[in-house]
Motif scaffolding. Structure first.
Motif, short mmCIF file in Angstrom:
data_model
loop_
_atom_site.label_atom_id
_atom_site.label_comp_id
_atom_site.label_asym_id
_atom_site.label_seq_id
_atom_site.Cartn_x
_atom_site.Cartn_y
_atom_site.Cartn_z
N UNK A 297 0.84 -1.21 0.00
CA UNK A 297 0.00 0.00 0.00
C UNK A 297 0.87 1.25 0.00
N UNK A 298 1.95 1.24 0.78
CA UNK A 298 2.83 2.41 0.83
C UNK A 298 3.51 2.64 -0.52
N UNK A 299 3.97 1.56 -1.14
CA UNK A 299 4.60 1.69 -2.45
C UNK A 299 3.64 2.29 -3.46
N UNK A 300 2.41 1.80 -3.48
CA UNK A 300 1.41 2.32 -4.41
C UNK A 300 1.07 3.78 -4.11
N UNK A 301 1.04 4.14 -2.83
CA UNK A 301 0.66 5.49 -2.45
C UNK A 301 1.75 6.52 -2.73
N UNK A 302 3.02 6.08 -2.74
CA UNK A 302 4.12 7.05 -2.86
C UNK A 302 4.68 7.14 -4.28
N UNK A 303 4.22 6.27 -5.17
CA UNK A 303 4.61 6.38 -6.59
C UNK A 303 3.51 7.16 -7.30
N UNK A 304 3.86 8.24 -7.99
CA UNK A 304 2.83 9.09 -8.63
C UNK A 304 2.31 8.48 -9.93
N UNK A 305 1.77 7.28 -9.87
CA UNK A 305 1.30 6.60 -11.07
C UNK A 305 -0.15 6.96 -11.36
N UNK A 306 -0.52 6.79 -12.59
CA UNK A 306 -1.91 7.00 -13.00
C UNK A 306 -2.37 5.79 -13.81
N UNK A 307 -3.66 5.56 -13.80
CA UNK A 307 -4.22 4.41 -14.51
C UNK A 307 -4.10 4.62 -16.02
N UNK A 308 -3.61 3.62 -16.70
CA UNK A 308 -3.48 3.66 -18.15
C UNK A 308 -4.64 2.90 -18.77
N UNK A 309 -5.42 3.58 -19.57
CA UNK A 309 -6.55 2.93 -20.22
C UNK A 309 -6.05 2.17 -21.45
N UNK A 310 -6.28 0.89 -21.44
CA UNK A 310 -5.87 0.05 -22.57
C UNK A 310 -7.11 -0.47 -23.28
N UNK A 311 -7.11 -0.45 -24.62
CA UNK A 311 -8.27 -1.01 -25.34
C UNK A 311 -8.40 -2.50 -25.04
#
Length: 273
Positions: free
Chosen positions: A224-238
Motif C-alpha cells: 500500500x505504501x509503495x502504491x501510495x508514494x509512486x505518482x502513477x496513473x491508470x493507463x486505459x488500454x483497449x
C-alpha cells in the motif's frame, strides 16, 4: 522465547487475502504506467534475517510481467568484483526505461553483514557511509525512482521463524550459517542498523520502516505504501478481441505416440486414491 499466546494476533486471513488481491490489481495497473511512462523504479528490501522480506517481494511480483519487474538477489561477490568500486556490480542491475527492479538485499550489505562479520575493513565501511547518500542522490537526479524499506522484527519472533524453518524441509534451505550467526550478534546488528539509518536516511532517499511481526500486515502495509508514494496513473488500454479462427485447411496432427510425452503422474495419484 515468546509463546503463541503472547504473540500479536495475526491479521485475519480472509481480509488479508481480499486486500492483497485488490492491491496486486493496483500493482498491475502501476506496472502499465511504468511501461508507458518509461519510469525506472528501484525498490530496496532490507532488514533482519527472517524478517519477511522475501515473502513481501514475492507478493509484489506475483502477478507482474517478469519482463518488466524483476528480482535481484546477488550472491557473494567474486574475487574480481571485490576489486571493483563497491557500487559497481549493483549498477549493472539498475532498470532501463519501463522497468522495475526489486533488490532482495542491496548495497546496504556493507552497512550490515559486512560490518558485523568483518567482511570489510573499517575504512571501506566508513567510505560506504560517505558515498552511499551521494550515490543514491545521483540515481535520483538521473530520474530513477528509489524506495527503501527496512523490515523490523523482534528477537523472539526471529528465533521462532528460524525454528520453523529448521523443522520444515521446504524452508530449511533458507537458513544459512550466516542467518544463525545473527542470533548471537543481535545487538551488533542493531547498532549497525542504527548507524546506517543515521548516515543514509536522507530527505532525498529516506528509509521507511516496516513492522513485520505479523507478515500479513507487513505485506499489505508495504505494498500500500509503495502504491501510495509512486505518482502513477491508470493507463486505459483497449480491450483485446479474440480473432475469429479460420476454417481448417486439412492439417492433421501426427499421432501423439510419435512424440515423447511427460508421464501422467497425476493419473497414478487418482489410482491410489
Amino acid at each position: 522465547m515468546t509463546t503463541s499466546a503472547e504473540r500479536p494476533k495475526r491479521f485475519p486471513k480472509k481480509l488479508y487475502e481480499a486486500e492483497l488481491v485488490r492491491l496486486q490489481g493496483e500493482l498491475v495497473q502501476m506496472q502499465e504506467w511504468v511501461k508507458a511512462s518509461g519510469t525506472r523504479l528501484v525498490v530496496i528490501f532490507e532488514g533482519r534475517d527472517a524478517a519477511g522480506k522475501g515473502g513481501a517481494i514475492q507478493r509484489v511480483v506475483e502477478n507482474l510481467n517478469p519482463r518488466v519487474a524483476r528480482i535481484v538477489a546477488l550472491p557473494t561477490p567474486t574475487e574480481r568484483e571485490r576489486t571493483q568500486w563497491y557500487f559497481q556490480r549493483y549498477v549493472a542491475h539498475l532498470p532501463a526505461a519501463g522497468e522495475i527492479v526489486l533488490l532482495d538485499r542491496s548495497w546496504y550489505n556493507r552497512a550490515g553483514v559486512e560490518r558485523v562479520m568483518g567482511f570489510c575493513t573499517p575504512g571501506e565501511y566508513h567510505r560506504f557511509l560517505r558515498q552511499c547518500p551521494i550515490f543514491e542522490e545521483m540515481l535520483i537526479e538521473d530520474g530513477i525512482v528509489l524506495r527503501k524499506y527496512w523490515f523490523s522484527v523482534s528477537p523472539d519472533e526471529q528465533e521462532r521463524r528460524f525454528r520453523e524453518r529448521l523443522a520444515n524441509p521446504l524452508k530449511s534451505w533458507k537458513l544459512s550459517p550466516m542467518d544463525l550467526e545473527s542470533i548471537s550478534r543481535w545487538d551488533d546488528y542493531s547498532r549497525a542498523r542504527d548507524d546506517m539509518l543515521v548516515a543514509t536516511d536522507t530527505d532525498v532517499a529516506p528509509w521507511t520502516i516496516v513492522e513485520s511481526e505479523d507478515k500479513r500486515r507487513a505485506r499489505l502495509n508495504v505494498i500500500a505504501h509503495l502504491l501510495d508514494t509512486i505518482p502513477w496513473t491508470r493507463i486505459e488500454r483497449p480491450a483485446p478481441e479474440l480473432p475469429v479462427r479460420p476454417p481448417g485447411d486439412g492439417y492433421v496432427r501426427p499421432a501423439r505416440e510419435l512424440g515423447r510425452a511427460v508421464p501422467d503422474h497425476a493419473a497414478t495419484l487418482l489410482d491410489e486414491a
